[in-house]
Design an enzyme around this catalytic site. Structure first.
Site, PDB file in Angstrom:
ATOM      1  N   HIS A   1       0.810  -1.228   0.000  1.00 49.40           N
ATOM      2  CA  HIS A   1       0.000   0.000   0.000  1.00 49.40           C
ATOM      3  C   HIS A   1       0.839   1.272   0.000  1.00 49.40           C
ATOM      4  O   HIS A   1       0.294   2.365  -0.126  1.00 49.40           O
ATOM      5  CB  HIS A   1      -0.934   0.007   1.214  1.00 49.40           C
ATOM      6  CG  HIS A   1      -2.049  -0.985   1.095  1.00 49.40           C
ATOM      7  ND1 HIS A   1      -3.309  -0.632   0.685  1.00 49.40           N
ATOM      8  CD2 HIS A   1      -2.078  -2.324   1.279  1.00 49.40           C
ATOM      9  CE1 HIS A   1      -4.082  -1.713   0.653  1.00 49.40           C
ATOM     10  NE2 HIS A   1      -3.356  -2.751   1.010  1.00 49.40           N
TER      11      HIS A   1
ATOM     12  N   ASP B   1       3.599   9.650  -1.145  1.00 52.13           N
ATOM     13  CA  ASP B   1       2.388   8.937  -0.732  1.00 52.13           C
ATOM     14  C   ASP B   1       2.159   7.786  -1.693  1.00 52.13           C
ATOM     15  O   ASP B   1       2.233   7.978  -2.915  1.00 52.13           O
ATOM     16  CB  ASP B   1       1.184   9.897  -0.771  1.00 52.13           C
ATOM     17  CG  ASP B   1       0.179   9.594   0.321  1.00 52.13           C
ATOM     18  OD1 ASP B   1       0.158   8.455   0.788  1.00 52.13           O
ATOM     19  OD2 ASP B   1      -0.578  10.516   0.692  1.00 52.13           O
TER      20      ASP B   1
HETATM   21  P1  ADQ Z   1      -2.736   6.489   4.601  1.00 58.55           P
HETATM   22  O1  ADQ Z   1      -1.330   6.902   4.779  1.00 58.55           O
HETATM   23  O2  ADQ Z   1      -3.513   6.368   5.836  1.00 58.55           O
HETATM   24  O3  ADQ Z   1      -2.864   5.122   3.782  1.00 58.55           O
HETATM   25  P2  ADQ Z   1      -4.639   7.894   2.729  1.00 58.55           P
HETATM   26  O4  ADQ Z   1      -4.637   7.089   1.498  1.00 58.55           O
HETATM   27  O5  ADQ Z   1      -4.749   9.333   2.467  1.00 58.55           O
HETATM   28  O6  ADQ Z   1      -3.340   7.645   3.616  1.00 58.55           O
HETATM   29  O7  ADQ Z   1      -5.856   7.454   3.619  1.00 58.55           O
HETATM   30  C1  ADQ Z   1      -6.201   8.153   4.787  1.00 58.55           C
HETATM   31  C2  ADQ Z   1      -7.623   7.764   5.205  1.00 58.55           C
HETATM   32  O8  ADQ Z   1      -7.856   8.279   6.505  1.00 58.55           O
HETATM   33  C3  ADQ Z   1      -8.671   8.348   4.282  1.00 58.55           C
HETATM   34  O9  ADQ Z   1      -9.627   7.359   3.972  1.00 58.55           O
HETATM   35  C4  ADQ Z   1      -9.282   9.489   5.093  1.00 58.55           C
HETATM   36  O10 ADQ Z   1     -10.663   9.653   4.868  1.00 58.55           O
HETATM   37  C5  ADQ Z   1      -9.040   9.074   6.512  1.00 58.55           C
HETATM   38  N1  ADQ Z   1      -8.811  10.243   7.390  1.00 58.55           N
HETATM   39  C6  ADQ Z   1      -7.837  11.148   7.306  1.00 58.55           C
HETATM   40  N2  ADQ Z   1      -7.961  12.078   8.277  1.00 58.55           N
HETATM   41  C7  ADQ Z   1      -9.032  11.739   8.981  1.00 58.55           C
HETATM   42  C8  ADQ Z   1      -9.686  12.285  10.142  1.00 58.55           C
HETATM   43  N3  ADQ Z   1      -9.233  13.361  10.792  1.00 58.55           N
HETATM   44  N4  ADQ Z   1     -10.764  11.661  10.593  1.00 58.55           N
HETATM   45  C9  ADQ Z   1     -11.224  10.559   9.981  1.00 58.55           C
HETATM   46  N5  ADQ Z   1     -10.668  10.002   8.921  1.00 58.55           N
HETATM   47  C10 ADQ Z   1      -9.585  10.576   8.423  1.00 58.55           C
HETATM   48  C11 ADQ Z   1      -1.935   4.178   3.184  1.00 58.55           C
HETATM   49  C12 ADQ Z   1      -0.924   4.775   2.215  1.00 58.55           C
HETATM   50  C13 ADQ Z   1      -1.654   5.562   1.145  1.00 58.55           C
HETATM   51  C14 ADQ Z   1      -2.647   4.656   0.412  1.00 58.55           C
HETATM   52  C15 ADQ Z   1      -3.536   3.935   1.411  1.00 58.55           C
HETATM   53  C16 ADQ Z   1      -4.403   2.880   0.739  1.00 58.55           C
HETATM   54  O11 ADQ Z   1       0.000   5.611   2.893  1.00 58.55           O
HETATM   55  O12 ADQ Z   1      -0.743   6.114   0.214  1.00 58.55           O
HETATM   56  O13 ADQ Z   1      -3.462   5.457  -0.411  1.00 58.55           O
HETATM   57  O14 ADQ Z   1      -2.763   3.282   2.411  1.00 58.55           O
HETATM   58  O15 ADQ Z   1      -3.649   1.944   0.048  1.00 58.55           O
END
Ligand code: ADQ
Length: 757
Positions: free
Chosen positions: A196, A403
């Site tokens: 991921h 990311d």
């Molecule tokens: P993450 O590093 O966690 O995931 P991201 O893909 O942006 O990064 O996902 C974050 C999730 O957390 C989103 O679904 C978002 O809605 C939620 N979120 C963020 N802030 C929040 C808050 N304050 N309250 C509630 N929810 C919140 C890892 C990798 C990414 C990759 C994903 C999936 O680092 O690059 O996209 O896995 O494979």
């Protein structure tokens, strides 16, 4: 039946056939058990007031996977988020029982393992390194030992459910050793792995002390998936540089297995995000949010509090924007929402402090009595609150320094279904390649970001809608459900053409044996390197000597008066004589240039060496500027070996060299590409030509020809129909059969030797 109707029927039956096959395929794999493995389970356990509390995650991955596991016998293996030191034996049993209701199975980790494995190797070694934060990456043996130990624990727990017929899908960087551990115990299971986070470039990955073990761990899988094709390339380059394994358009042949690598950009639950803003609860929440009631433009940023997300640099760029655009003071608010994350890792504690200091400094510098430029929240939001923020923000501000994908960008787009809105997006997020309509920025270029923020706020609504629509089209098509089913389908496509099935079956071996037994005059044409001896990646001849077993088998075969055993090799005559000094078998050196007959070497009729001079000059010139390249001068050919040249340089030089050599106009001289070498020789001098001579020498009742590389294909092509031909390895060949490896060749020869006295 007239023609159009028959065509119609043809098409219809073709379609029905296709549908039938798809159903058969689906039915075949739907009946197999699916085992999902990730560090964290989609169910988290906490102790609240002394009691265990179970909370089910509604996150994207859990939902995406649930769509493919819904109608299947499935189980999810992972850690439930509570250290086992805090649990009694009875509680652990209760947890295991209760998790069964959620189709989950726990792996229990001690606090020590959580510290060394999870906070240590996973989040303080791999995470920073894979996100290019080399200075944050900590390399400690105790972290690595714990990573090995915990991957072993996961293997033990997972293996309870895995049969040789199951599908296993392993997730993410915390479990990179698991595919190999599972493969060792269940060689025929279908194992998929998905990363991921980014797979870093070779120059970064090579810093990891345990890089080879990690790569070997991953290669236990049948299918290895990444978010983008860049990550696939990085992985393939590392396997090539560290393990010396080449690939053919992303397919790797390793330990006689076929491993597929590919890009599967993860998606989101589009409909859920698109519909929710219209719900009554979200509308109510929006009315209570002060920030949306003041008629100001809202820029939204949503992240886990992680240094890879580039929050401090984003604040700096916003500060520059405010500095350069006083007309936006009082008119714009940055809503910075950071969800707490990994607070037990030092780098994360420092990051939180840095963010808070910057926020207060910027607010202190620009605020007025009734306006603050930043609204900062360090908390988790529920889904309705989050969608309300997304749906009402004018600009989404996503600027990670690195990311893997970034789901926040996709979630914002979905909540703006049929609405305007602008996405400012970092080029360093995996999602950038799918969203060219976003205003893309280099997250390290403050001025560029400040300019794009201004462009976003000024963009005409029509233009906003146009860009949004194009992005929505893409994000709504490849959803998380599609992603999950696509991955599993491809896993099946990979495993449905297993390398093992191409290898000779018992019945075919028996057929060869029966023919051998019946025959009174038998010709055995055998290649040497890669056929009777595993390929030795070294020019040192001593290392390539035949084993005792090989000598014993060849001697016994040759002592049988009905047999004529001939080794046909590309090696020079000196090497072959040293290898087979006391065995009276036939030897053919340099692809047929020399034939060993009645105790001495005879030049074959195919030879001439007058052409060599100009070719040698070119090869020498190239060798001088290609570290690691070696020229081998044989009597009738020249070989340019590049096995010790770094792969990228080897590729460039090889192509340049081929072009230059082709300019030298000698009739009948050809440049041939072999295993990490180029060979220059007469086109008429090949194993096929000499094999033809040997075959026509006598009326043979039985011919067996075995070889492993491109030079042996020339022999396979000229064999009579009744001959038995075998290619060593899984690759495509003109031979009738494929055999697994050198050991299998020796087993076959031994069987023949024992059968036909
Ligand atoms: P993450 O590093 O966690 O995931 P991201 O893909 O942006 O990064 O996902 C974050 C999730 O957390 C989103 O679904 C978002 O809605 C939620 N979120 C963020 N802030 C929040 C808050 N304050 N309250 C509630 N929810 C919140 C890892 C990798 C990414 C990759 C994903 C999936 O680092 O690059 O996209 O896995 O494979």
């Amino acid at each position: 039946m007239d023609r159009p109707t028959s065509r119609f029927w043809f098409r219809l039956t073709e379609k029905l056939d296709y549908a039938y096959n798809v159903r058969i395929l689906e039915a075949r794999y739907m009946s197999k058990k699916l085992i999902i493995v990730s560090t964290r389970l989609p169910v988290t356990i906490k102790r609240v007031d002394g009691k265990l509390q179970f909370t089910q995650s509604s996150g994207g991955l859990a939902t995406g996977v649930s769509t493919v596991s819904r109608n299947r016998d499935s189980v999810w293996v992972g850690w439930p988020g509570i250290a086992s030191d805090d649990l009694t034996k009875k509680e652990m049993q209760e947890i295991t029982r209760k998790l069964k209701e959620f189709k989950c199975h726990p792996v229990f980790l001690t606090q020590d393992q959580v510290d060394l494995y999870y906070s240590g190797y996973c989040n303080a070694t791999l995470w920073p390194l894979f996100h290019y934060f080399t200075e944050n990456s900590q390399f400690h043996r105790r972290y690595w030992r714990s990573y090995q130990e915990v991957n072993g624990l996961f293997a033990d727990e997972t293996l309870r459910f895995v049969t040789n017929d199951s599908d296993v899908w392993v997730h993410d960087y915390q479990l990179m050793l698991l595919p190999k551990l599972l493969r060792k115990n269940r060689p025929n299971a279908h194992i998929g792995y998905f990363l991921h986070i980014p797979f870093p470039s070779y120059e970064i990955f090579r810093l990891l002390p345990e890089r080879n073990q990690v790569l070997e761990g991953l290669l236990g899988a049948d299918l290895i998936g990444f978010h983008t094709y860049d990550y696939v390339r990085h992985f393939l380059r590392s396997t090539q540089r560290h393990l010396g394994i080449d690939n053919q358009l992303g397919t790797i042949y390793y330990e006689n297995r076929k491993i597929q690598t590919d890009a599967f950009p993860i998606g989101i639950e589009y409909d859920k995000f698109a519909k929710n803003p219209k719900s009554r609860r979200v509308k109510k929440i929006t009315k209570t949010l002060d920030v949306f009631q003041k008629n100001k433009k809202v820029i939204l940023a949503v992240d886990r509090t992680d240094y890879s997300k580039g929050i401090p640099a984003r604040l700096d760029a916003y500060e520059l924007f405010l500095e350069q655009h006083p007309e936006y003071h009082n008119e714009v608010v940055l809503l910075l929402l950071a969800v707490p994350s990994r607070g037990d890792v030092e780098a994360y504690k420092e990051l939180r402090q840095t963010i808070e200091q910057k926020v207060s400094r910027i607010n202190g510098r620009f605020s007025s009595v009734d306006w603050s430029p930043i609204n900062y929240l360090h908390q988790h939001m529920d889904f309705d609150e989050l969608t309300s923020l997304y749906a009402n923000a004018d600009v989404m501000y996503v600027t990670p320094l690195r990311d893997g994908m970034n789901l926040v960008a996709k979630e914002y787009i979905a909540t703006h279904h049929n609405k305007d809105g602008v996405l400012v997006l970092s080029e360093m997020a995996g999602v950038a390649s799918e969203l060219p309509e976003a205003l893309q920025v280099n997250p390290n270029n403050k001025q560029e970001i400040a300019n794009r923020l201004f462009d976003a706020l000024e963009m005409h609504p029509k233009e906003q809608k146009k860009r949004m629509k194009a992005m929505q089209q893409r994000v709504s098509t490849y959803t998380i459900e599609r992603w999950a089913s696509d991955f599993l389908e491809q896993l099946h496509a990979t495993v449905n053409t297993p390398v093992d099935h191409q290898f000779m079956k018992k019945a075919e071996t028996n057929e060869i044996r029966a023919d051998y037994v019946k025959a009174d005059s038998r010709l055995l044409l055998l290649d040497y390197d890669g056929t009777l001896r595993s390929f030795v990646d070294s020019p040192d001849e001593k290392k390539a000597k035949p084993s005792k077993r090989v000598k014993k088998i060849l001697k016994a075969l040759q002592e049988n008066k009905k047999n004529e055993v001939v080794i046909i090799s590309g090696r020079p005559k000196r090497a072959l004589r040293t290898f087979f000094q006391n065995i009276k078998i036939g030897l053919i050196a340099e692809h047929g240039a020399w034939v060993y007959k009645a105790g001495s070497w005879v030049k074959s009729s195919l030879t001439s060496s007058k052409w060599k001079e100009p070719y040698l000059d070119v090869l020498k010139r190239y060798a001088d500027r290609t570290p690691g390249a070696i020229i081998e001068e044989k009597d009738y050919s020249l070989v340019w070996h590049f096995r010790n040249v770094t792969p990228d340089l080897a590729f460039v030089r090889k192509e340049e060299l081929k072009m230059e050599l082709q300019n030298i106009a000698f009739d009948d001289i050809g440049v041939f590409e072999g295993h990490k070498m180029l060979e220059i020789k007469a086109q008429s001098l090949h194993k096929g030509a000499i094999a033809t001579e040997l075959i026509s020498d006598k009326k043979w009742d039985f011919i067996l020809c075995i070889g492993d590389d491109y030079t042996d294909e020339d022999m396979f092509h000229v064999l009579p129909e009744r001959a038995h031909s075998i290619h060593v390895g899984p690759e495509e060949s003109a031979a009738k059969h494929n055999i697994k490896d050198v050991d299998a060749v020796l087993d076959l020869l031994e069987l023949l030797e024992n059968s036909g006295k």
